[in-house]
Design a protein around this motif. Sequence first.
Motif, PDB file in Angstrom:
ATOM      1  N   GLU A 198      -2.864 -12.382 -15.015  1.00 14.59           N
ATOM      2  CA  GLU A 198      -2.910 -13.309 -16.146  1.00 14.59           C
ATOM      3  C   GLU A 198      -1.572 -13.276 -16.868  1.00 14.59           C
ATOM      4  OE1 GLU A 198      -6.134 -12.201 -18.643  1.00 14.59           O
ATOM      5  OE2 GLU A 198      -7.699 -12.788 -17.206  1.00 14.59           O
ATOM      6  N   ALA A 199      -0.844 -14.374 -16.826  1.00 13.37           N
ATOM      7  CA  ALA A 199       0.424 -14.517 -17.555  1.00 13.37           C
ATOM      8  C   ALA A 199       1.398 -13.383 -17.243  1.00 13.37           C
ATOM      9  CB  ALA A 199       0.164 -14.600 -19.062  1.00 13.37           C
ATOM     10  N   GLY A 200       1.584 -13.090 -15.970  1.00 15.54           N
ATOM     11  CA  GLY A 200       2.556 -12.086 -15.568  1.00 15.54           C
ATOM     12  C   GLY A 200       2.106 -10.661 -15.771  1.00 15.54           C
ATOM     13  N   THR A 217      -3.990   1.674 -18.547  1.00 14.34           N
ATOM     14  CA  THR A 217      -3.972   0.748 -17.413  1.00 14.34           C
ATOM     15  C   THR A 217      -4.837  -0.484 -17.646  1.00 14.34           C
ATOM     16  OG1 THR A 217      -5.800   1.928 -16.331  1.00 14.34           O
ATOM     17  CG2 THR A 217      -3.554   2.629 -15.799  1.00 14.34           C
ATOM     18  N   LEU A 218      -5.323  -0.687 -18.869  1.00 11.07           N
ATOM     19  CA  LEU A 218      -6.171  -1.846 -19.128  1.00 11.07           C
ATOM     20  C   LEU A 218      -5.389  -3.138 -18.901  1.00 11.07           C
ATOM     21  CD1 LEU A 218      -8.959  -2.784 -20.034  1.00 11.07           C
ATOM     22  CD2 LEU A 218      -8.144  -2.745 -22.388  1.00 11.07           C
ATOM     23  N   VAL A 219      -4.150  -3.176 -19.388  1.00 10.59           N
ATOM     24  CA  VAL A 219      -3.245  -4.299 -19.129  1.00 10.59           C
ATOM     25  C   VAL A 219      -1.898  -3.718 -18.736  1.00 10.59           C
ATOM     26  CG1 VAL A 219      -2.106  -6.340 -20.067  1.00 10.59           C
ATOM     27  CG2 VAL A 219      -4.434  -5.789 -20.787  1.00 10.59           C
ATOM     28  N   THR A 220      -1.415  -4.077 -17.557  1.00 11.91           N
ATOM     29  CA  THR A 220      -0.133  -3.550 -17.075  1.00 11.91           C
ATOM     30  C   THR A 220       0.750  -4.699 -16.609  1.00 11.91           C
ATOM     31  OG1 THR A 220      -1.067  -3.224 -14.859  1.00 11.91           O
ATOM     32  CG2 THR A 220      -1.131  -1.349 -16.363  1.00 11.91           C
ATOM     33  N   ARG A 221       2.054  -4.465 -16.691  1.00 11.01           N
ATOM     34  CA  ARG A 221       3.000  -5.463 -16.188  1.00 11.01           C
ATOM     35  C   ARG A 221       3.081  -5.374 -14.668  1.00 11.01           C
ATOM     36  NH1 ARG A 221       6.195  -2.817 -19.805  1.00 11.01           N
ATOM     37  NH2 ARG A 221       7.604  -2.256 -18.097  1.00 11.01           N
ATOM     38  N   ILE A 222       3.448  -6.476 -14.067  1.00 14.60           N
ATOM     39  CA  ILE A 222       3.534  -6.495 -12.606  1.00 14.60           C
ATOM     40  C   ILE A 222       4.694  -5.636 -12.108  1.00 14.60           C
ATOM     41  CG2 ILE A 222       3.984  -8.036 -10.629  1.00 14.60           C
ATOM     42  CD1 ILE A 222       2.408 -10.172 -11.998  1.00 14.60           C
ATOM     43  N   TYR A 226       2.746   1.031 -10.583  1.00 11.90           N
ATOM     44  CA  TYR A 226       1.350   1.284 -10.253  1.00 11.90           C
ATOM     45  C   TYR A 226       1.037   0.609  -8.924  1.00 11.90           C
ATOM     46  CZ  TYR A 226       0.624   2.909 -15.058  1.00 11.90           C
ATOM     47  OH  TYR A 226       0.691   3.605 -16.236  1.00 11.90           O
ATOM     48  N   PRO A 227       0.077   1.138  -8.173  1.00 16.26           N
ATOM     49  CA  PRO A 227      -0.199   0.563  -6.842  1.00 16.26           C
ATOM     50  C   PRO A 227      -0.685  -0.883  -6.904  1.00 16.26           C
ATOM     51  CG  PRO A 227      -1.792   2.293  -7.410  1.00 16.26           C
ATOM     52  CD  PRO A 227      -0.698   2.379  -8.401  1.00 16.26           C
ATOM     53  N   MET A 228      -1.526  -1.252  -7.892  1.00 15.47           N
ATOM     54  CA  MET A 228      -1.965  -2.645  -7.953  1.00 15.47           C
ATOM     55  C   MET A 228      -0.795  -3.565  -8.270  1.00 15.47           C
ATOM     56  SD  MET A 228      -5.877  -3.069  -9.288  1.00 15.47           S
ATOM     57  CE  MET A 228      -5.626  -2.653 -10.994  1.00 15.47           C
ATOM     58  N   SER A 229       0.114  -3.124  -9.128  1.00 13.76           N
ATOM     59  CA  SER A 229       1.306  -3.929  -9.413  1.00 13.76           C
ATOM     60  C   SER A 229       2.139  -4.118  -8.156  1.00 13.76           C
ATOM     61  CB  SER A 229       2.142  -3.259 -10.507  1.00 13.76           C
ATOM     62  OG  SER A 229       1.404  -3.109 -11.702  1.00 13.76           O
ATOM     63  N   GLU A 230       2.257  -3.063  -7.353  1.00 13.82           N
ATOM     64  CA  GLU A 230       3.061  -3.142  -6.133  1.00 13.82           C
ATOM     65  C   GLU A 230       2.501  -4.155  -5.142  1.00 13.82           C
ATOM     66  OE1 GLU A 230       3.483  -0.359  -2.299  1.00 13.82           O
ATOM     67  OE2 GLU A 230       4.330   0.557  -4.117  1.00 13.82           O
ATOM     68  N   VAL A 231       1.184  -4.125  -4.910  1.00 15.43           N
ATOM     69  CA  VAL A 231       0.629  -5.043  -3.905  1.00 15.43           C
ATOM     70  C   VAL A 231       0.659  -6.483  -4.401  1.00 15.43           C
ATOM     71  CG1 VAL A 231      -0.802  -3.216  -2.920  1.00 15.43           C
ATOM     72  CG2 VAL A 231      -1.778  -4.711  -4.671  1.00 15.43           C
ATOM     73  N   VAL A 232       0.591  -6.697  -5.731  1.00 12.33           N
ATOM     74  CA  VAL A 232       0.717  -8.057  -6.255  1.00 12.33           C
ATOM     75  C   VAL A 232       2.146  -8.554  -6.075  1.00 12.33           C
ATOM     76  CG1 VAL A 232       0.714  -9.426  -8.380  1.00 12.33           C
ATOM     77  CG2 VAL A 232      -1.206  -7.918  -7.873  1.00 12.33           C
ATOM     78  N   ARG A 233       3.135  -7.682  -6.294  1.00 12.54           N
ATOM     79  CA  ARG A 233       4.545  -8.074  -6.128  1.00 12.54           C
ATOM     80  C   ARG A 233       4.869  -8.379  -4.677  1.00 12.54           C
ATOM     81  NH1 ARG A 233       5.595  -3.468  -9.221  1.00 12.54           N
ATOM     82  NH2 ARG A 233       6.459  -2.451  -7.345  1.00 12.54           N
ATOM     83  N   THR A 234       4.413  -7.516  -3.784  1.00 12.98           N
ATOM     84  CA  THR A 234       4.817  -7.621  -2.374  1.00 12.98           C
ATOM     85  C   THR A 234       3.857  -8.453  -1.529  1.00 12.98           C
ATOM     86  OG1 THR A 234       3.611  -5.604  -1.786  1.00 12.98           O
ATOM     87  CG2 THR A 234       5.893  -5.353  -2.559  1.00 12.98           C
ATOM     88  N   LEU A 235       2.656  -8.737  -2.057  1.00 11.35           N
ATOM     89  CA  LEU A 235       1.617  -9.429  -1.292  1.00 11.35           C
ATOM     90  C   LEU A 235       1.257  -8.674  -0.018  1.00 11.35           C
ATOM     91  CD1 LEU A 235       2.728 -13.181  -1.599  1.00 11.35           C
ATOM     92  CD2 LEU A 235       1.238 -11.861  -3.091  1.00 11.35           C
ATOM     93  N   ILE A 277      -4.002 -13.629  -6.992  1.00 13.05           N
ATOM     94  CA  ILE A 277      -4.813 -13.810  -8.198  1.00 13.05           C
ATOM     95  C   ILE A 277      -5.233 -12.464  -8.777  1.00 13.05           C
ATOM     96  CG2 ILE A 277      -5.673 -16.031  -7.401  1.00 13.05           C
ATOM     97  CD1 ILE A 277      -8.354 -14.603  -6.768  1.00 13.05           C
ATOM     98  N   GLY A 278      -4.971 -11.367  -8.050  1.00 11.41           N
ATOM     99  CA  GLY A 278      -5.349 -10.052  -8.539  1.00 11.41           C
ATOM    100  C   GLY A 278      -5.160  -9.011  -7.468  1.00 11.41           C
ATOM    101  N   ALA A 279      -5.751  -7.854  -7.692  1.00 12.70           N
ATOM    102  CA  ALA A 279      -5.649  -6.748  -6.739  1.00 12.70           C
ATOM    103  C   ALA A 279      -6.879  -5.863  -6.871  1.00 12.70           C
ATOM    104  CB  ALA A 279      -4.380  -5.937  -6.984  1.00 12.70           C
ATOM    105  N   MET A 280      -7.154  -5.116  -5.795  1.00  7.61           N
ATOM    106  CA  MET A 280      -8.302  -4.222  -5.774  1.00  7.61           C
ATOM    107  C   MET A 280      -7.897  -2.907  -5.136  1.00  7.61           C
ATOM    108  SD  MET A 280     -12.010  -4.766  -3.910  1.00  7.61           S
ATOM    109  CE  MET A 280     -11.306  -4.594  -2.275  1.00  7.61           C
ATOM    110  N   GLY A 281      -8.431  -1.826  -5.677  1.00  5.79           N
ATOM    111  CA  GLY A 281      -8.172  -0.510  -5.117  1.00  5.79           C
ATOM    112  C   GLY A 281      -9.458   0.199  -4.742  1.00  5.79           C
TER     113      GLY A 281
END
Length: 691
Positions: A198-200, A217-222, A226-235, A277-281
């Motif tokens: 949501e909004a970066g 970790t409730l709201v984190t920057r991309i 963090y691992p979810m940020s990494e998979v969103v950046r790299t797809l 649209i998001g990430a899952m761990g």
Amino acid sequence: MADRGASTLAVPDDWPAHPDPILALNQMGSFDWDLDTGLFHMDAQAHEVFDLRPDEYDNHPETLAVRVPPAEAYRLDGLVAHALKDGSENYGAYFRIRCRDGAMRWTHTQGYIRRDETGRPRRIIGIVRDATQELSESQDRREAAAQDAARREQTNVVQLTTAALAHARTVQDVIDVLKDTHGLTHLGATSLVMGLVEAGRIRLIAEGPAGSFVPGTLVTRIDEPYPMSEVVRTLTPRFIESPDEFAEGFPLLWPHLTDLNITSAAYLPLIVQARPIGAMGLLYNDRHGFSPEDRNVLVALGSSIAQSMQRAMFYEQEKDLATGLQQAMLPRTIPSVRGADVAVRYRSASLGRDIGGDWYDLIPLPGGRVGAVIGDVQGHDTHAAAVMGQLRIVLRAYAAEGHTPATVMARASVFLHELDTDRFATCLYAEADLSTGVVQMVRAGHIDPVIRGTDGSCRRITVEGGLPLGLSAEFGRLEYPVGTIELDPGHTLLLCTDGLVEQPGADLDDGMQRLTGLITGGPDDVRDLADCLIDVAEERGGEDDVALLLLRRRGLDTPQTGGRLQQHVAPGDPEALTQARHMIRAAVRAWGAKERADEVELVADEMITNALMHTEGSAIVTLRVLAGSDRRLRVEVEDSSSALPRRREAGESGVSGRGLLLVDLLTDVWGVEARGGGKCVWCEFVVPEGD
């Protein structure tokens, strides 16, 4: 191992009452599983296969847990459930059991699914046999079978999860499927985290089980480590195969996870149309490493979850838009009404993104009157809501112009017929004079209203109705009979749409009886009663909206001296006089002048008739009680003509000319006053003091 392609068993119709002797000769046990009762009957040979004595088994499949390890039981349950769901006629599988001495041995089962004429599975009959010798011929064969079973199990994970997600409508539904204990078991994970972009930023929307939330970790920057940020950046998915790899790769996160005994983790990007649209761990405490097959399954799983999440997000957006449109069409506030307590409620249908055309409205009218409206436009979509909004507006306009209830309904029907739509609408319009309690009602194909007394008793009011709005204009049947009741102080009038009454497969009259029973046993306060009825509708669910309006007339708190009533009478309306008579009769009785009621009504009738016949405009009728040396009831009829009335001789056979003569004979005093560009004809009656 599973063998879903096994040949169909040839089983007699009266099996297992008379087992096939061939089964017994081949040391095959038989079973009969009644899916309605859950009972799982086995013959003596089947007891031997499971290494159970007859007294150790109670015909419940859960009892077999002493022999079937949990992992094997879970795999078998999934296989049978899938066969039942996809319409298979049979299934087969190899599984292991733990014998009485602790040794493990292979067993084979084959089941035949019997369904009723609707396709619903009712019974499974089949065999079990010892397969140890068969599978012990070759270690390679056993390993191949185990690998095949593992592949099938992995495929099952995707299939079972996808099947569960198919029923998820909202984002919370998706989360619930994944966080559910069985969901985590299907995924083989200990803990789950999920976030949406949501909004970066990534907003955490799910974490479980309880106690696994990581502060910060409730709201984190991309761009954060963090691992979810990494998979969103790299797809690209990230598979972490050991605690050391986790600690090295994500030093900020790992210290918060040590208490969970995590041994590995898989973080998956949720990608739809090449956009994250998001990430899952998924975090594990019993897995070390991921095989290529494991990774393929998890990637496929992530794709399925992403599609479900996107579908749920679209659903919520459309639902919010539709609900917002509908709410904009309904009154934002309900005006306070002197002399009444009012409560309105609205409940959207529990299923589907569509919205309905149900509505309510409360319309303040001149002379202390109020109009109450309840209606339902055909259909459940935004078009129904748009038509509803237009109908609500024109009904308010026609009522405010001073038309009678029947005229209001007829004009609304013509409006809907001329509108560019094929929809019709049911409606009930009630116009109440709260000073006298007189309520006039017209019904256009809608369900009847209900009245609750001060003692809690409740009764349905039968109102002769006309065709629904739109249809009455189309078929040229614009007559709407007017029903008149008196709403005593403390009594409550209830108007509702059919969503509160109707249930699938139930008769409307039965629904009305249930409603009156609920109202009878409900609380006295109209707001509490409205909440109670809506709560019942919520618990029952249903695919129709519910609109509800309750109007409770308060006790008479206006002293008799200074009492005042006013009513607008439209020209050329044959029902106008009838409506005015009801008001006058009820007001005279309420003000303690019952003995002069006939005189007052007759004189007022003549004055109103003269105003309507000899002027081109409307008439405004006002009744008031005057205090002084004697108590007097004053009737005023105001019109827009400045021409003064004059007495005429009627003659022996004349049908007119007696109006002013009656006024002069029956009243104690009368006269004419100029009012702006028009005049007011008034008269007074001396009435005794009353309670």
